[in-house]
Every structure is written in C-alpha cells, then in structure tokens.
Design an enzyme around this catalytic site. Structure first.
Site, PDB file in Angstrom:
ATOM      1  N   LYS A 105      13.210  16.208  48.321  1.00 32.07           N
ATOM      2  CA  LYS A 105      13.580  14.909  49.044  1.00 32.07           C
ATOM      3  C   LYS A 105      13.239  14.336  48.020  1.00 32.07           C
ATOM      4  CE  LYS A 105      13.898  15.891  53.524  1.00 32.07           C
ATOM      5  NZ  LYS A 105      14.978  15.212  54.170  1.00 32.07           N
ATOM      6  N   ASP A 137       8.371  26.671  52.601  1.00 29.99           N
ATOM      7  CA  ASP A 137       9.728  25.091  52.609  1.00 29.99           C
ATOM      8  C   ASP A 137       8.090  24.010  52.427  1.00 29.99           C
ATOM      9  OD1 ASP A 137      11.143  23.543  53.106  1.00 29.99           O
ATOM     10  OD2 ASP A 137      12.441  24.420  54.067  1.00 29.99           O
ATOM     11  N   PHE A 185      13.018  23.917  59.851  1.00 28.66           N
ATOM     12  CA  PHE A 185      14.239  23.183  59.553  1.00 28.66           C
ATOM     13  C   PHE A 185      14.554  23.209  57.899  1.00 28.66           C
ATOM     14  CE2 PHE A 185      17.572  20.647  57.224  1.00 28.66           C
ATOM     15  CZ  PHE A 185      18.814  20.749  58.400  1.00 28.66           C
TER      16      PHE A 185
HETATM   17  N1  PLP Z   1      13.994  21.774  54.341  1.00 29.11           N
HETATM   18  C1  PLP Z   1      13.389  21.276  55.142  1.00 29.11           C
HETATM   19  C2  PLP Z   1      11.832  21.628  55.383  1.00 29.11           C
HETATM   20  C3  PLP Z   1      13.993  19.628  55.028  1.00 29.11           C
HETATM   21  O1  PLP Z   1      13.217  18.616  55.677  1.00 29.11           O
HETATM   22  C4  PLP Z   1      14.948  19.198  54.725  1.00 29.11           C
HETATM   23  C5  PLP Z   1      16.018  18.557  55.278  1.00 29.11           C
HETATM   24  O2  PLP Z   1      15.621  17.725  55.817  1.00 29.11           O
HETATM   25  C6  PLP Z   1      15.561  20.948  54.166  1.00 29.11           C
HETATM   26  C7  PLP Z   1      14.989  22.245  53.535  1.00 29.11           C
HETATM   27  C8  PLP Z   1      16.960  20.607  53.607  1.00 29.11           C
HETATM   28  O3  PLP Z   1      17.333  19.504  52.431  1.00 29.11           O
HETATM   29  P1  PLP Z   1      18.616  19.037  52.165  1.00 29.11           P
HETATM   30  O4  PLP Z   1      19.133  18.069  53.127  1.00 29.11           O
HETATM   31  O5  PLP Z   1      18.479  18.437  50.932  1.00 29.11           O
HETATM   32  O6  PLP Z   1      19.738  20.423  52.012  1.00 29.11           O
END
Ligand code: PLP
Length: 403
Positions: free
Chosen positions: A256, A227, A142
């Site tokens: 986050k 990520d 994700f």
């Molecule tokens: N990358 C990862 C690994 C995530 O867990 C998330 C959100 O859960 C995101 C990107 C996207 O983050 P945002 O919701 O702040 O755009």
C-alpha cells in the site's frame, strides 16, 4: 457528490456514492467541487498525502527517462529501493548512520499486496519442500484476493463461492497461542500474520502472542511471515508493525504505502531464506520496473526525511485521545495512525455516511466500528476538524437524526 457514471465495469465493488477527481495533502475533491478530509487515504496508501510533489516529480522524470525494462535487464532504481527497505527492516546500526554492512535480506518486487503475499507463500513452499507446505494464518485476517491469498485470508465466508481453493492453508483463532500450537504439525512451513489485523477490524496482536509465535517457529523450524501490506512503512508508529513486539521476522510483505499511490508491492525475506529461490521460480513482468520503483524511492526518501513513524505515533495519540472523548465512542484501538473507534451501541455505516456527507472520509470497518487511517502528515488542525465532524455525526446518531 455525484455517483460514478454507468460504465462497463464488473460489479465487484458496491456502487460508489462519490466520484473523486483531485487530491492534495489530506484533502480530496469530487466532480461537483465538494471537498473531503481523507482519513482513509485510499485505505492506508497515500501516507504522504495526495499528489505529493516529490513522488509526482519522480514519476514524471522517470517516465521521461526509462519507464520499463524487462527482467532480462537490471535497472538502477529497484536495487536502491531494496536496500532502503532492508535497512528499515532493522539492519543493526541503520539509525546511527549505517554504512557498509551486509544487507540482511533480499527483496522481490510485485505490483500489489496480494502478489507480495503470493511470493511469500511460494517461498514458504520452496523452503519447506514437498510435504511441508502448509501456511497457517489467523481467523479474521486479510491477505488478498488471488486464489491462494484468498485461502490464506481467515474469513471462510469469502471462500465459499470460489471453492475449490488451493490446498495448504489452515486458520487458527487470532491472538491465541495455544490454538496456534495445537495446529502445528510437520506439514507446516510458515505462519503468516498481520501484526495488527486491518480489514479484520483494526485488532492489534499482543506482544506475548507474537513473541510466543516466534518461539514456536524457532523450536520447529517454521518461517514467521508478517503481512505488513497495511501496517508497514511507518503507519503504526514504527517502520513495521512487528517492530513493536521486538521479534525478528523471516519474511515481511508490504505494498500500500510503498508507492504513495503508485502500484508496487514487495516481499522481503532473510537472506538464507530468500536464497532458496532459483531463477525461474518466481517472476513478474512489471514487478520492480523503473516507474513504480522511482515512486517508491521518492516515497521512502520523504518518509525517512519526515521520520514518518514519529509523526504517526504523535498524531495517532492525538486522534485516539480526541475520539475516545466523544459521546457515542465506547473505546479506541489500534496503533499509530491505524485506529478504530468502537461505537457505543450504534451502527457504524450510517455514521460513516453522515461523516461523508459532512466532508470526512472514514470507513465502517466492522458493523460497529469506524476506521481511521489519515496521511501520516495530517496536521493538528485536520485532526481537530475530522474529530468535530465525527462528533456531530455521532451526536445526531445518538439523537436518532440520520443523513
Ligand atoms: N494484506 C493486507 C494486510 C491488506 O490489508 C491487503 C489489502 O487491504 C492485502 C494484503 C491485499 O493487498 P492488495 O489489495 O494490494 O492486493
């Protein structure tokens, strides 16, 4: 509990059952006075707990001092945060009182995880040049909800309604080095991986896989981008998840936990990589503005003071061991305080609902697994209370008694 009032909001989220009005530490309260232990912390956001006094004070002071400046001007807060992030990302000697060494990387500030990843994807394209623009990511990953990060997200079912998505993304089986190697060709600019797939079910990568990916990237001149939006800043028991595997990244994204609830994201890249960007290549009105940066500065200061990774590792062990002992739990996986309990033949959603009704917030991260991501400052007593609630919910589920 009380459901949210009908309001003119787009129906992008399932209707919530509870309206939360206040939080302090690990506890949140609803609009009817009910309290809950928050073992999700806004999906791994409030690592210091809710309403952290240091962050609240920093936000309030900054709001009264200088809330916003455009990117036409410098501010004093963002650069400090960038320096701390660079140190936490492993500038040699940081743990022994690092001083004076050149930063290894450069930071771009965004407002969310998806935006941090957009920066990484654009950087990969800028480094790769025309014809070398493909980003490979893993199935089950994700990476966000913008069009590019949605395509990077390795969940084809989420793509369908939004075709055509931006070109240049390829997905390979998770934790399978041979599959990744087979997908490489001269169009590949970067590999984008979570060290532990969070939304995909709390699935850690193996060290052999991550080290193998690093080797392939080195051999072929491909960027290795982690990520760490969910795994970064102490949650897994190290400052960053990839640090468990002893590899040096080219790019790391985070969001986050960075502002403990105040929206801020960041994309860090090795200096030689980052310096391919030129003025005008990327930007954000709000990215790096003083308010969010002040929240991040206070958050990082507190996380460093508390030695957050050590807390996460210790309480993660305690929580994992207690969960593993519960009847109805088949296994526990994850790192630090990002854990999932795989249930033994039970559906996770009704168990999560029963936990909520009993005053514990967890989520059904897969149809058969519960996710736990409490604040890194969670106490022994809070862990014990949470496990007791899960134990009762599981016992009821095993006995066929539902909420
Ligand atoms: N990358 C990862 C690994 C995530 O867990 C998330 C959100 O859960 C995101 C990107 C996207 O983050 P945002 O919701 O702040 O755009």
């Amino acid at each position: 509990m009380s459901a949210a009032m009908p309001a003119p909001l787009m129906p992008t989220y399932a209707a919530p059952a509870v309206t939360l009005v206040r939080g302090e530490g690990t506890t949140v309260w609803d609009d009817e006075g009910g309290s809950y232990l928050d073992f999700l912390t806004g999906l791994a956001v409030c690592s210091l707990g809710h309403s952290h006094p240091g962050v609240a004070e920093a936000v309030s002071t900054q709001a009264r001092t200088l809330l916003h400046v455009s990117n036409l001007f410098a501010n004093q807060v963002g650069p400090e945060v960038a320096t701390t992030l660079d140190r936490l990302l492993g500038t040699p000697g940081w743990a022994d009182g690092w001083a004076g060494a050149e930063p290894r990387g450069r930071v771009f500030f965004a407002n969310s995880g998806a935006e941090a990843n957009e920066c990484a994807i654009k950087l990969a394209r800028r480094v790769g040049g025309r014809g070398r623009h493909v980003v490979i990511s893993a199935l089950g990953s994700f990476h966000g909800r913008t069009l590019a990060t949605l395509h990077a997200t390795g969940q084809p079912a989420k793509h369908e309604a939004f075709q055509p998505l931006p070109e240049g993304f390829r997905h390979v089986a998770w934790d399978d080095l041979a599959a990744l190697e087979a997908a490489l060709d001269p169009t590949v600019a970067a590999i984008l991986l979570e060290p532990l797939q969070g939304e995909g079910g709390v699935k850690p990568a193996s060290a052999a896989y991550v080290q193998g990916v690093r080797r392939l990237c080195d051999e072929r001149g491909i960027l290795l981008m982690f990520d760490e939006v969910q795994t970064g800043l102490g949650r897994t028991g190290r400052w960053f998840g990839h640090q468990h595997f002893g590899v040096v990244p080219d790019v790391v994204t985070m969001a986050k936990a960075l502002g403990n609830g105040v929206p801020i994201g960041a994309c860090w890249a090795r200096a030689e990589v980052a310096e391919v960007f030129e003025p005008g290549d990327h930007g954000s009105t709000f990215g790096g503005q003083p308010l969010a940066a002040a929240a991040a500065r206070a958050t990082l200061a507190a996380l460093v003071d508390l030695d957050a990774p050590t807390l996460a590792a210790a309480q993660g062990e305690r929580l994992a061991a207690a969960l593993a002992d519960l009847p109805g739990v088949a296994s526990v996986r994850g790192m630090g305080l990002l854990l999932a309990a795989e249930l033994d033949g039970l559906a996770s959603k009704p168990v999560a609902d029963a936990c909520l009704a009993a005053g514990l917030i967890v989520n059904a991260v897969t149809p058969t697994a519960l996710r736990f991501a409490p604040p890194l400052v969670v106490s022994d007593d809070e862990v014990d209370r949470a496990v007791a609630i899960v134990g009762v919910a599981l016992a009821d589920a095993l006995a066929g008694v539902g909420p």
